[in-house]
Design an enzyme around this catalytic site. Structure first.
Site, PDB file in Angstrom:
ATOM      1  CB  CYS A 341       1.690  13.881 -31.955  1.00 17.28           C
ATOM      2  SG  CYS A 341       2.821  12.877 -30.958  1.00 17.28           S
ATOM      3  CG  HIS A 439       4.535  13.708 -36.178  1.00 12.67           C
ATOM      4  ND1 HIS A 439       4.061  14.921 -35.746  1.00 12.67           N
ATOM      5  CD2 HIS A 439       4.815  12.975 -35.067  1.00 12.67           C
ATOM      6  CE1 HIS A 439       4.045  14.929 -34.418  1.00 12.67           C
ATOM      7  NE2 HIS A 439       4.486  13.763 -33.988  1.00 12.67           N
TER       8      HIS A 439
END
Length: 493
Positions: A341, A439
């Site tokens: 991310c 994630h």
């Protein structure tokens, strides 16, 4: 009939409220009750994606898991996610509504109270018991006006309160008796009892202390809870938990054969760091959390750049710590780097924030290790995803939670392929540097084993999800032994 409810408040932050609520949720669920967790207001950059495409605090997702239900936005209707100069991002019932600094947020509370009460009533309609977690300290009387997180909520919803103190930090008698002294009489009347948490040693030595607290406060004891060491194996919500997170397959010492060393720079706005939890328990991994002022270890097999709530600010902090130089040297030595991310965004050629989403409008150079560029802005992506690692094909289930778009020639070599045919991430031509937005990659045992095998790690057979379930069961048993759960259940209304 609406569900009964009980609220667990604390004398301060990190006294163990979240873990106790998770344990109580599993214990009462095992007794056959339909239990739902609720936290009116939370502050955390470690969030979870719900099935309906919203986000809530990671602790409430764990508590939902403990209750064996799917996480839902009503479980945490107000979530504050601290950023940089813009203050905190405010998420209401799963959706971002804006940014506010601390003083500004106080003025927002009256209009947020309606959302809090609405979510609470929806939960009460579908459960036998709602376990409510307070935020921070019940004794923050300077913030009592307009409160929606602690006594303000308890009074508005008429929910009885049990106050938790932390004996491990010392001064627990003053914590609880002092709270009784500073809160007003009507708030004190909502408190039915107390729990002393994180006790170490011989409990008979604190019998007089428990009696003194009860005498001085006028509240009854619901238990003296011994230290539960396995709490560290559950997903943590507070970044403070990372401070002591170094561990490894060789007991934290020198790496054993078949063990790989993963170094994680601790950046100021680290987010969604539950990505690290499966690695922290993995016998084949020596996980090292690197703090500002420390160099990245030269023997690291992988440098992992985790998510960030303020990517440009954290990239500046990374450079100020000299870690950019360490990372470039690490790659020149043949070391691997993975960005997730915000960490993925940092690895590209540039990051632009033209609308000031995370701070003042800016455009900065990235680390230049991946041939991609990121522009922050647009709608926030919040979605659960499944797929396979592009190399090796190991399956995974995770989630995306980010603002912005990353694109460029580097995406021709993706890191992951989604089940719907899309791809994500980038891998450098050398194969040493990679990143993606997903994630939760390491929570899947097959994906984690496949990735670690590429680093030379020995197969361990570690089953992360099974361990979390087993720890929740043992936590429930721990609380059944050391707390008056029958008394708590009788107290709920």
């Amino acid at each position: 009939m609406p569900a009964r409810a009980l609220m667990i408040q604390g004398t301060g932050s990190d006294v163990g409220k979240s873990v106790l609520v998770a344990g109580l949720a599993r214990a009462f669920t095992l007794r056959g009750l339909a239990v739902l967790p609720f936290k009116p207001q939370n502050m955390s950059n470690n969030a979870a994606v719900t099935a309906d495409g919203g986000e809530i605090g990671r602790a409430q997702a764990l508590q939902a898991r403990a209750a064996r239900v799917a996480p839902a936005v009503d479980m945490n209707p107000v979530l504050l996610k601290p950023q940089s100069e813009v203050g905190a991002q405010v998420v209401v019932q799963g959706r971002v509504i804006g940014n506010a600094k601390a003083r500004e947020f106080q003025a927002w509370k009256p209009r947020l109270k309606a959302a809090v009460m609405e979510s609470f009533e929806r939960l009460r309609a579908r459960a036998d018991l709602v376990l409510v977690e307070g935020a921070g300290s019940a004794a923050e009387v300077n913030l009592r006006a307009g409160d929606i997180a602690n006594m303000g909520f308890a009074r508005a919803a008429d929910v009885p309160v049990v106050l938790v103190g932390d004996i491990d930090r010392g001064g627990v008698i003053a914590q609880i008796v002092g709270t009784r002294a500073v809160i007003d009489a009507e708030d004190a009347a909502m408190v039915a009892g107390f729990v002393v948490n994180k006790f170490r040693g011989d409990p008979s030595l604190f019998e007089a202390g428990m009696s003194l607290i009860a005498e001085r406060s006028g509240w009854r004891s619901f238990g003296l809870v011994p230290w539960f060491a396995e709490a560290g194996r559950l997903p943590a919500e507070d970044a403070m938990a990372l401070a002591g997170a170094d561990r490894g397959g060789a007991g934290g010492g020198a790496a054993a054969a078949g063990t790989v060393t993963i170094a994680v720079p601790l950046l100021p706005h680290i987010a969604n760091f539950d990505d690290l939890d499966p690695l922290r328990g993995e016998p084949s991994v020596r996980l090292r959390m690197i703090r500002a002022g420390e160099a990245l270890p030269g023997d690291a097999d992988l440098v992992l750049l985790p998510g960030s709530k303020a990517t440009i600010a954290d990239l500046a902090a990374l450079r100020a710590a000299g870690w950019d130089i360490d990372i470039l040297a690490h790659v020149r030595r043949g070391g691997r780097v993975l960005g997730i991310c915000g960490g993925y965004q940092m690895l590209g050629r540039s990051i632009a924030d033209p609308d000031g989403v995370e701070g003042p409008p800016a455009a900065v150079a990235g680390l230049g290790l991946l041939d991609v560029e990121t522009v922050l802005g647009g709608a926030k992506t919040l979605t659960a995803v499944t797929g396979r690692l592009a190399a090796g094909g190991a399956p995974f289930a995770g989630y995306e939670m980010h603002v912005g778009v990353t694109d460029g020639p580097g995406r021709a070599r993706p890191l992951v392929a989604f089940a719907d045919g899309r791809v994500d991430g980038a891998v450098s031509p050398s194969g040493l540097v990679a990143g993606c937005y997903v994630h939760g990659l390491f929570a899947d045992d097959q994906a984690r084993a496949g990735f670690l095998a590429g680093l030379g790690a020995a197969a361990s057979g570690y089953a992360y999800e099974q361990e979390v379930e087993a720890v929740l069961d043992r936590l429930a048993g721990h609380l059944e032994t050391h707390m008056d759960l029958d008394g708590l259940l009788a107290l709920a209304r």
